[in-house]
Design a protein around this motif. Structure first.
Motif, PDB file in Angstrom:
ATOM      1  N   LEU A  21       3.208  10.441  -6.937  1.00 63.48           N
ATOM      2  CA  LEU A  21       4.195  11.044  -7.987  1.00 63.48           C
ATOM      3  C   LEU A  21       3.244  11.091  -9.362  1.00 63.48           C
ATOM      4  CD1 LEU A  21       7.132   8.652  -7.245  1.00 63.48           C
ATOM      5  CD2 LEU A  21       6.880  11.248  -6.739  1.00 63.48           C
ATOM      6  N   MET A  22       2.669  10.084  -9.701  1.00 69.77           N
ATOM      7  CA  MET A  22       1.801  10.266 -11.019  1.00 69.77           C
ATOM      8  C   MET A  22       1.061  11.547 -11.064  1.00 69.77           C
ATOM      9  SD  MET A  22      -0.553   7.503 -12.889  1.00 69.77           S
ATOM     10  CE  MET A  22      -1.776   7.738 -11.353  1.00 69.77           C
ATOM     11  N   THR A  23       0.131  11.833 -10.026  1.00 69.93           N
ATOM     12  CA  THR A  23      -0.828  12.820  -9.938  1.00 69.93           C
ATOM     13  C   THR A  23      -0.068  14.274  -9.984  1.00 69.93           C
ATOM     14  OG1 THR A  23      -1.042  12.676  -7.554  1.00 69.93           O
ATOM     15  CG2 THR A  23      -2.693  11.566  -8.924  1.00 69.93           C
ATOM     16  N   GLY A  24       0.921  14.224  -9.295  1.00 64.31           N
ATOM     17  CA  GLY A  24       1.837  15.557  -9.247  1.00 64.31           C
ATOM     18  C   GLY A  24       2.451  15.506 -10.557  1.00 64.31           C
TER      19      GLY A  24
ATOM     20  N   LYS B  79       0.704  -1.237  -0.052  1.00 63.05           N
ATOM     21  CA  LYS B  79       0.036  -0.057  -0.047  1.00 63.05           C
ATOM     22  C   LYS B  79       0.898   1.170  -0.001  1.00 63.05           C
ATOM     23  CE  LYS B  79      -3.979  -2.128   2.116  1.00 63.05           C
ATOM     24  NZ  LYS B  79      -5.116  -2.210   2.836  1.00 63.05           N
ATOM     25  N   LYS B  80       1.896   1.345   0.503  1.00 61.10           N
ATOM     26  CA  LYS B  80       2.945   2.317   0.540  1.00 61.10           C
ATOM     27  C   LYS B  80       3.329   2.720  -0.821  1.00 61.10           C
ATOM     28  CE  LYS B  80       4.741   2.002   5.107  1.00 61.10           C
ATOM     29  NZ  LYS B  80       6.036   1.838   6.150  1.00 61.10           N
ATOM     30  N   ARG B  81       3.703   1.861  -1.439  1.00 63.62           N
ATOM     31  CA  ARG B  81       4.017   1.807  -2.940  1.00 63.62           C
ATOM     32  C   ARG B  81       2.903   2.432  -3.928  1.00 63.62           C
ATOM     33  NH1 ARG B  81       7.475  -2.004  -7.140  1.00 63.62           N
ATOM     34  NH2 ARG B  81       7.293  -0.637  -8.754  1.00 63.62           N
TER      35      ARG B  81
END
Length: 77
Positions: free
Chosen positions: A13-16, A4-6
């Motif tokens: 990261l992706m949304t950023g 879940k952390k990954r």
């Protein structure tokens, strides 16, 4: 299985990255390059990132299910 952390870190990261590129490109198209554009881009990015994060959290399960239906995959989990 991915932990879940990954998953959370990948989503952050992706949304950023998507919020940065989309807000940058769209504001560049609207305003052209310059100091005004940079200021607008920064404000739009700060607004877009949390929206993108929340929306992907809500929409991911729907998109995942639809892609499975479109590819006619059966649940294996």
């Amino acid at each position: 299985m991915i932990n879940k952390k990954r998953i959370l870190l990948t989503q952050v990261l992706m949304t950023g990255m998507m919020a940065a590129t989309m807000s940058g490109i769209m504001s560049l198209i609207a305003l052209g390059p310059g100091a005004v554009w940079l200021g607008v881009w920064a404000r739009q990015f700060v607004c877009a990132w949390p929206i993108a994060f929340v929306m992907t959290t809500l929409i991911w399960p729907i998109a995942n299910r639809l892609s499975g239906l479109l590819l006619r995959e059966t649940a294996t989990h």
